[in-house]
Structures are given as structure tokens and as C-alpha cells.
Design a protein around this motif. Structure first.
Motif, PDB file in Angstrom:
ATOM      1  N   TRP A  25     -14.616 -12.513   3.316  1.00 17.89           N
ATOM      2  CA  TRP A  25     -14.820 -12.359   4.677  1.00 17.89           C
ATOM      3  C   TRP A  25     -15.522 -10.716   4.871  1.00 17.89           C
ATOM      4  N   TYR A  26     -15.441  -9.946   3.650  1.00 25.89           N
ATOM      5  CA  TYR A  26     -15.958  -8.777   3.608  1.00 25.89           C
ATOM      6  C   TYR A  26     -17.714  -8.544   3.223  1.00 25.89           C
ATOM      7  N   GLU A  27     -18.196  -7.671   4.085  1.00 22.92           N
ATOM      8  CA  GLU A  27     -19.439  -7.303   3.482  1.00 22.92           C
ATOM      9  C   GLU A  27     -19.576  -5.849   3.162  1.00 22.92           C
TER      10      GLU A  27
ATOM     11  N   SER B 192      -2.232  -5.218   5.918  1.00 22.10           N
ATOM     12  CA  SER B 192      -2.819  -3.922   5.292  1.00 22.10           C
ATOM     13  C   SER B 192      -3.228  -4.270   3.952  1.00 22.10           C
ATOM     14  N   HIS B 193      -4.103  -3.602   3.417  1.00 26.23           N
ATOM     15  CA  HIS B 193      -4.576  -3.808   2.024  1.00 26.23           C
ATOM     16  C   HIS B 193      -5.224  -2.476   1.375  1.00 26.23           C
ATOM     17  N   SER B 194      -5.654  -2.622   0.196  1.00 25.85           N
ATOM     18  CA  SER B 194      -6.179  -1.402  -0.231  1.00 25.85           C
ATOM     19  C   SER B 194      -7.663  -1.888  -0.914  1.00 25.85           C
ATOM     20  N   HIS B 195      -8.653  -0.963  -0.605  1.00 24.12           N
ATOM     21  CA  HIS B 195      -9.900  -1.297  -1.439  1.00 24.12           C
ATOM     22  C   HIS B 195     -10.059  -0.215  -2.461  1.00 24.12           C
ATOM     23  N   ASN B 196      -9.695  -0.767  -3.436  1.00 24.84           N
ATOM     24  CA  ASN B 196      -9.707   0.050  -4.837  1.00 24.84           C
ATOM     25  C   ASN B 196     -10.987   0.244  -5.495  1.00 24.84           C
TER      26      ASN B 196
ATOM     27  N   HIS C 202      -6.770   2.876   1.830  1.00 21.12           N
ATOM     28  CA  HIS C 202      -5.637   1.820   2.223  1.00 21.12           C
ATOM     29  C   HIS C 202      -6.104   1.548   3.574  1.00 21.12           C
ATOM     30  N   HIS C 203      -6.470   0.132   3.734  1.00 21.98           N
ATOM     31  CA  HIS C 203      -6.700  -0.053   5.209  1.00 21.98           C
ATOM     32  C   HIS C 203      -5.597  -0.677   6.073  1.00 21.98           C
ATOM     33  N   VAL C 204      -5.121  -0.095   6.930  1.00 23.30           N
ATOM     34  CA  VAL C 204      -4.323  -0.503   7.906  1.00 23.30           C
ATOM     35  C   VAL C 204      -5.106  -1.111   9.146  1.00 23.30           C
TER      36      VAL C 204
ATOM     37  N   SER D  41     -17.844  -0.395  10.150  1.00 26.36           N
ATOM     38  CA  SER D  41     -17.801   0.079   8.623  1.00 26.36           C
ATOM     39  C   SER D  41     -16.828   1.168   8.389  1.00 26.36           C
ATOM     40  N   HIS D  42     -16.215   0.919   7.382  1.00 27.23           N
ATOM     41  CA  HIS D  42     -15.352   1.914   6.768  1.00 27.23           C
ATOM     42  C   HIS D  42     -15.881   2.428   5.483  1.00 27.23           C
ATOM     43  N   TRP D  43     -15.568   3.636   5.314  1.00 24.52           N
ATOM     44  CA  TRP D  43     -16.306   4.495   4.138  1.00 24.52           C
ATOM     45  C   TRP D  43     -14.970   5.058   3.029  1.00 24.52           C
TER      46      TRP D  43
HETATM   47 CU   LIG Z   1     -10.205  -3.686   4.437  1.00 28.48          CU
END
Ligand SMILES: [Cu+2]
Length: 445
Positions: free
Chosen positions: A201-203, A250-254, A398-400, A411-413
């Protein structure tokens, strides 16, 4: 005026191009050139690239970047033979290669995790063809291998790379003390390369910014949509629908980037850690802080600390002040993480690791070639002496989720920056009136 001549060695671009840039009081070839108004030149030699034509860009400062690029099925955009030519100076190779080494997205619920680089990949069909709005600059065509290196599944030739020259803001702003003096002010431009890859689902926007000041900023932007399959309770998510019912997990983009250093060429690289310690001592006006460098001679992992950074240096190559050339690696905002899956090493994370370069250590985790190790903890375990240095830089986000993430998500960076430290004796593009400033000023009178 300083003429920067671009000599193309690659077969595909065999014609020499001459680019004119403006810079005063520059130096060339390691020797001081005559001051203001002088004409000097530096040759920017492009690398011979295996796949696509090299990218060369002269920026506002008169400094230039040149590099090769290609698309890898797993890691997506790969930059190779990255070379910086500070205005009026000889060019210097900075990196052998730069790419992402893994992206893991574990959900706080514990029921899902993905290893996007090794499981699906940022290249192949995941890498999206850019439209007019996906790129504010030039869309560049590449052969995108569908499977592996393309030798079996073939390649698709598509516009996937965005090449832009962007405004980098105020480079400097300095006003002389003399009454009526005008400020010297310059804005800067940066070279920005980006691709977009769709994974679930992410780009993801893979973006590298090469500054007119010699800085390199790798960043990963995440947009698209929140996973519709991951809704949970308050403790593991955030209510994004009406009332207090629909908690998106919530999840993390590591993310881990792989940076293979080659300051002045591969090998002969050294690594140091800088720390500034608050001594607890009070001076007459301020607290006394003591800085120190620690050599990192062998493979290993390190963690972030207050006022801490690392540098890679080439002690055999000195700038005009007699200082070894180096690049500083600064970690900005990061939610430090431990990988969910790290082949038995899921007990302690790292923010940066340094390893001796080996061709088969491709990914930070899930490296298929067991002979080379399954991931960074394996790579560092034999504590080899560092000489041909790879830095693995881990930056987590860490994306809440928030209401605004629907929909699509803004977009988050996440990313980090590498800046030159003592590559030149002064800033390379010295403006008029600042030519003599280098070190402590002579005593007044
Ligand atoms: Cu996210």
C-alpha cells in the motif's frame, strides 16, 4: 570566471562538453590560484559507466558532481563512482557506491512485518514510471531489469529516474563590520535524484541530494495509503476514523543505507568517532565541553549519542591546510531500532556499522549468501581491520498514524547527511573580501 571542463570518457558520451561557472578567488590543482578575477579551470572527468550515461552537474558554487547510476532489482536506485569537484579544485572520488540496504516495516501489533528490499524489491515492476507531476525536473530513461540482472527475464526501458536541480536555500549570508558595507549573500542549488517504488500500500520515494557544498543526503519518503488490513486497539495504533473506533496500527519504517566509501579511491580509508563530553566544569562564562576523536580500526557497530558523529578519512590525502580529507556522517532524527528478523541477532540494534567491503554482503538483513553472512551482525563478527570501508547507516521512523494520513498519506521522510570535513582548506567558492580568511586572524594593531 572558472571554466569547468567536463571530459566524457564513456563511449555513449564521447564528446567533450564545456560548462562555464562563476567563482572568484578559487584554487586549482592543489595550488593557490591568483586571487579575485583570475581565470582557472578544473577538469571533471566522468566515470565510465556500465549501464546508463553518467550524471554530471555543475552547481551554483561552481562545484560539480559526477556519478554512474543503475537500477537494481532489489535495492532500486544504485549510485556508483560518485565524485565531487569543489570549485576550482581537482575532483575527488567520494563513494564507490550508495544504495539502500534494507527496509523493514514491522507493525506494533506484532502480527506483520515486511522486508521490502529483499522480499519484493524497489526495482523491477515495483519501480514506477514517472509522470509529469512525479518529477519537477528531467525524467531519465533506464533499462529496468524485471528479474535479477535482466539476463533471464529481460528489461523494460522506462522513465524512472528524476533528475532535478533544486534551490538549496541560503548558502551564506555575511555582512562586513564596516559601516555601509553590503552583505555577501548567495543561494545554492543542489542536484537531486529520485525514483518512486510501490511496495504494497506504500509508495516510497528514494531520494539523494548532492549539495553545492559537497554534502550528500540520502532520504526515503513514504506515501501511498495506510494498510487497510492493519487496524487494532488504542495501545497499538491511533484512531483515524470518526470517534474512537478505527485505530490504524502504528508501525516502524526501519531503513538501512549502505555507503561504500572511496575518498580519493577505494582502500586506505580510516574511521573515527567524535564525542564532545560535558566535563561538568563551569568556566567563567560557560560550561567546559571537551571533544575527542576515537579511531575505529576494526569492524563493529555503534550507537547514537549526544554530540556524537563519525567520519571516514583518507590520511594519505591532505587538503591545502595539511588536514586529511574526510566526510562526516551525521545522524539526525531517528527512532533507533532492532530488526524484527536478523537471523539470531534480534537482541540489540545499531545506528551505524562499519564493515570491510566484500562483494557478497549486499543487504543489512536477509542476505542470501550465507557464506558472507546473513546480515550486518554476521559481517562485523570477525572484526576485520577496516581499510575499504562500508558504512551501514540505520535510520528508523516510528509512524503513529494520524487523521491526515487518509488519504492519500502526505509523504513522511527519514534520512541522514554526509558533509565534507576538510576536503578543501576553506570553502571552495570564497566570495570577494573573504579571500584571506583561513585560521585565527592576525592580532589587531
Ligand atoms: Cu508508515
Amino acid at each position: 570566471m572558472v571554466a569547468v571542463m567536463v571530459v566524457c570518457l564513456a563511449a555513449i558520451a564521447a564528446v567533450a562538453i564545456t560548462l562555464l561557472v562563476v567563482s572568484a578567488g578559487a584554487t586549482t590543482g592543489g595550488e593557490r590560484a591568483p586571487r579575485a578575477g583570475a581565470v582557472s579551470s578544473a577538469a571533471v572527468e566522468e566515470p565510465e559507466c556500465a549501464e546508463n550515461a553518467p550524471i554530471t552537474q555543475v552547481l551554483s558554487s561552481g562545484s560539480a558532481w559526477t556519478m554512474c547510476w543503475r537500477v537494481d532489482h532489489n535495492t532500486g536506485l544504485v549510485l556508483e563512482d560518485v565524485t565531487f569537484a569543489p570549485a576550482g579544485h581537482k575532483q575527488m572520488q567520494v563513494l564507490a557506491s550508495l544504495t539502500i540496504g534494507q527496509l523493514e516495516v514491522p507493525y506494533d501489533t506484532g502480527v506483520r512485518t515486511t522486508e521490502d528490499i529483499t522480499a519484493q524489491g524497489f526495482g523491477g515492476r515495483s519501480m514506477l514510471t514517472l509522470g509529469e507531476k512525479s518529477c519537477g525536473g528531467e525524467r531519465v530513461t533506464a533499462d529496468v531489469p524485471l528479474v535479477g540482472d535482466g539476463s533471464v527475464g529481460g528489461v523494460e526501458t522506462r522513465e524512472v529516474l528524476c533528475r532535478e536541480t533544486v534551490d538549496g536555500g541560503i548558502a551564506y549570508h555575511a555582512t562586513a563590520d564596516t559601516p555601509g558595507a553590503e552583505a555577501v549573500v548567495e543561494r545554492r542549488t543542489d542536484l537531486r535524484l529520485s525514483t518512486v517504488s510501490k511496495v504494497g500500500w506504500y509508495e516510497y520515494v528514494t531520494q539523494y541530494t548532492f549539495g553545492a557544498d559537497g554534502s550528500i543526503t540520502p532520504e526515503l519518503g513514504a506515501t501511498g495509503d495506510l494498510s487497510p488490513a492493519d487496524y487494532t486497539d488504542k495501545a497499538h495504533g491511533w484512531a483515524v476514523g470518526e470517534g474512537d473506533h478505527h485505530h490504524a496500527a502504528s508501525h516502524s519504517h526501519n531503513a538501512v543505507w549502505k555507503v561504500h566509501w572511496a575518498l580519493g579511491g577505494r582502500g586506505g580509508q580510516r574511521v573515527e568517532q567524535y564525542d564532545a563530553r560535558d566535563t561538568d566544569e563551569m568556566g567563567p562564562k560557560s560550561r567546559v565541553v571537551a571533544g575527542s576523536l576515537q579511531a575505529i580500526e576494526r569492524e563493529g557497530t555503534r550507537e547514537m549519542g549526544n554530540r556524537r558523529w563519525w567520519r571516514v578519512l583518507n590520511p594519505a590525502r591532505l587538503n591545502e591546510d595539511g588536514h586529511p580529507v574526510s566526510y562526516e556522517i551525521g545522524l539526525g532524527a531517528s527512532s533507533s531500532f532492532t530488526f524484527t528478523r536478523d537471523d539470531g541477532h534480534e537482541h540489540g540494534g545499531y545506528d551505524i556499522a562499519f564493515t570491510e567491503a566484500t562483494d557478497c554482503q549486499l543487504f543489512a538483513t536477509a542476505n542470501r549468501d550465507g557464506h558472507c553472512g546473513r546480515g550486518v551482525p554476521d559481517y562485523v563478527s570477525d572484526r576485520e581491520v577496516l581499510d575499504d570501508v562500508v558504512a551501514w547507516v540505520a535510520v528508523g521512523f516510528h509512524h503513529v498514524p494520524r487523521d491526515e494520513d487518509q488519504s492519500p498519506m502526505e509523504s513522511h521522510w527519514q534520512g541522514f547527511t554526509m558533509i565534507p570535513r576538510d576536503v578543501t582548506a576553506t570553502r571552495p567558492d570564497v566570495p570577494p573580501g573573504h579571500e584571506s580568511v583561513n585560521g585565527s586572524p592576525p592580532p589587531a594593531g
